[in-house]
Design an enzyme around this catalytic site. Structure first.
Site, PDB file in Angstrom:
ATOM      1  N   ASP A   1     -57.279 -21.239   7.938  1.00 25.66           N
ATOM      2  CA  ASP A   1     -56.197 -21.726   7.307  1.00 25.66           C
ATOM      3  C   ASP A   1     -56.098 -23.109   7.624  1.00 25.66           C
ATOM      4  OD1 ASP A   1     -54.243 -21.834   5.427  1.00 25.66           O
ATOM      5  OD2 ASP A   1     -52.828 -20.762   6.488  1.00 25.66           O
TER       6      ASP A   1
ATOM      7  N   CYS B   1     -50.075   9.990  14.261  1.00 28.25           N
ATOM      8  CA  CYS B   1     -51.225   9.264  14.158  1.00 28.25           C
ATOM      9  C   CYS B   1     -52.204   9.735  15.265  1.00 28.25           C
ATOM     10  CB  CYS B   1     -51.199   7.708  14.232  1.00 28.25           C
ATOM     11  SG  CYS B   1     -52.795   6.752  14.501  1.00 28.25           S
TER      12      CYS B   1
END
Length: 490
Positions: A85, A270
């Site tokens: 970026d 999870c």
């Protein structure tokens, strides 16, 4: 450079070819800060991410000649795809940076970026005048960047405008005519942090309508599992975020349905390597640095899982069903699905009419009826299908040969509407499941379809079979009687 392998809605699975290797999209780029990284780049790669993103401006300020001489891949210890970026986030955060377009782009070329973002001016959440200035400055920068580009790097042009959709449209229209290999939706982070998914969906849809569909689209700051499927359904191909570490720094645990404070959890929902080995209490009792590292690793696993689930939904032709499923996770997701439905006409331009090995349909609520394939099917029946002679309407209980006795048999069912006998068993009528009893809005939709069909076919002799024990069938029978049609009650 970008090859599309599969479509579903406006989402696609594709292959993005870079100078360093290929990426299968949709793909997530974890943001890497080499000086403040809790998770090592090697660990990110081991989780399954073959691409990362880092900040060119910060690399320029921190490493200077070192990164130019050694290259960004060696400095970060990552030999796969690296996106850089330009430093726009610092512009958004601090107002300006002491670097110009030519310096940034030449630096990105010198360090060996595989995908690079030009220096743009982020819009953020600002007033109209500043938003207009950000769009104009970004477009000016884009024109200046053209002469600085090379053909070794995939150059990314951000679309600005923020919450002002007319500016997003202007930015996308003008950007579409410029020779860039990839585009991005700029400035969404401030809205994503507040679960402002409705606006993000409108920003993406507005831009996508004017950008070249054959070129990939990136969403800056997209870092939560809830946004991925919706953005992908509109045609976003890649994402980036530091969310996995930022949430971990605040002891926040990412789930499919939102984020949880670690201290509020007694069990982990999870089974990633972290959650399989530790309990929430274990992590709370750890050294802060190690806790952040492990939470970050978990967060990356959840992000990868969401991307993979979305890809599988595309492959199976079930992406709309998947969107309906996750829309139940929280009110903002439900609202996002309704916002997405505003763009059905755009989505349907790309949605394949049929897919090989189609799966049976699952209907949970009225939102399933917004599936473009279902809309097209019902529209075709009501506008194109012609029934002649005696017509018998009866509730669907499977296709039965014995039903056809001197009459044109058409079944009726919730969600699908009308199923003529001669196409019964073809997709999408082959196999479907729905919740029973159905909701009032689904019932009303079916009754309206029956009313429209009867009025259109008044020249034929129509008879309706209705079952008093089925709510939807009872309602159809009542409506048929109102229209003067003979009803045989079961």
């Amino acid at each position: 450079m970008f090859i599309i392998k599969d479509f579903e809605l406006a989402g696609r699975i594709g292959i993005l070819k870079t100078n360093r290797g290929i990426i299968e999209t949709p793909a997530f780029f974890p943001v890497v800060d080499p000086l403040k990284q809790d998770v090592e780049v090697k660990e990110i790669e081991e989780i399954g991410f073959n691409q990362i993103i880092t900040n060119a401006y910060l690399s320029y300020k921190r490493f200077g000649e070192k990164v130019i001489s050694e290259g960004i891949h060696r400095v970060l210890g990552f030999d796969k795809v690296i996106m850089t970026d330009s430093g726009a986030y610092q512009v958004l955060k601090y107002g300006s940076i002491d670097i110009n377009q030519e310096t940034v782009m030449n630096f990105e070329k010198a360090i060996g970026s595989d995908i690079a973002v030009i220096l743009d001016k982020p819009t953020g959440d600002t007033d109209l005048k500043e938003a207009e200035e950000s769009v104009d400055e970004t477009l000016k920068n884009a024109h200046d960047a053209i002469k600085l580009k090379d053909d070794k790097i995939i150059w990314v042009l951000p679309i600005q405008g923020g919450k002002y959709l007319n500016l997003v449209e202007k930015s996308a229209k003008e950007s579409a005519n410029l020779p860039f290999e990839m585009f991005a939706i700029g400035s969404p982070t401030v809205f994503l942090e507040k679960y402002g998914y409705n606006l993000i969906i409108d920003m993406i849809a507005t831009a996508k309508k004017y950008l070249p569909p054959e070129k990939p689209l990136h969403l800056f700051g997209g870092g939560h599992p809830l946004i991925f499927p919706f953005a992908i359904a509109l045609g976003v191909d890649t994402f980036d975020s530091a969310s996995y570490e930022l949430y971990a720094k605040g002891d926040r645990y990412i789930t499919d349905y939102g984020t949880e404070k670690l201290e509020d959890l007694e069990y982990f929902p999870c089974n990633c390597p972290v959650c399989s080995k530790y309990t929430p209490k274990d992590l709370m009792e750890m050294d802060v640095k190690e806790r952040r590292r492990l939470l970050s690793i978990h967060n990356l696993y959840v992000i990868k899982k969401s991307i993979n689930r979305t890809k599988q939904a595309i492959r199976e032709g079930r992406l709309w069903e998947f969107l309906v499923e996750i829309s139940r996770y929280r009110p903002e997701a439900q609202s996002a699905l309704r916002s997405l439905s505003k763009h059905i006409k755009y989505i349907d331009r790309f949605n394949p009419k049929y897919k090989g090995n189609p799966r049976g349909l699952k209907f949970y609520g009225i939102e399933n009826s917004w599936n473009p394939r279902i809309i097209n099917y019902k529209s075709w029946i009501l506008t194109k299908y012609e029934a002649k002679g005696n017509i018998l309407l009866k509730p669907y209980r499977g296709c039965k040969k014995e039903d056809v006795k001197g009459a044109h048999v058409i079944y009726y069912a919730p969600y699908l509407g009308l199923i003529p006998y001669e196409i019964c068993g073809l997709y999408p009528t082959a196999q479907f499941h729905y919740v029973n009893p159905i909701s009032r809005d689904v019932e009303n939709e079916l009754v309206n379809i029956i009313r429209t069909f009867i009025i259109k076919n008044r020249q034929n002799k129509i008879k309706v079979i209705a079952d008093k024990n089925l709510l939807f069938s009872y309602s159809v029978g009542v409506e048929a009687e109102k229209l003067g049609v003979e009803v045989l009650w079961m």
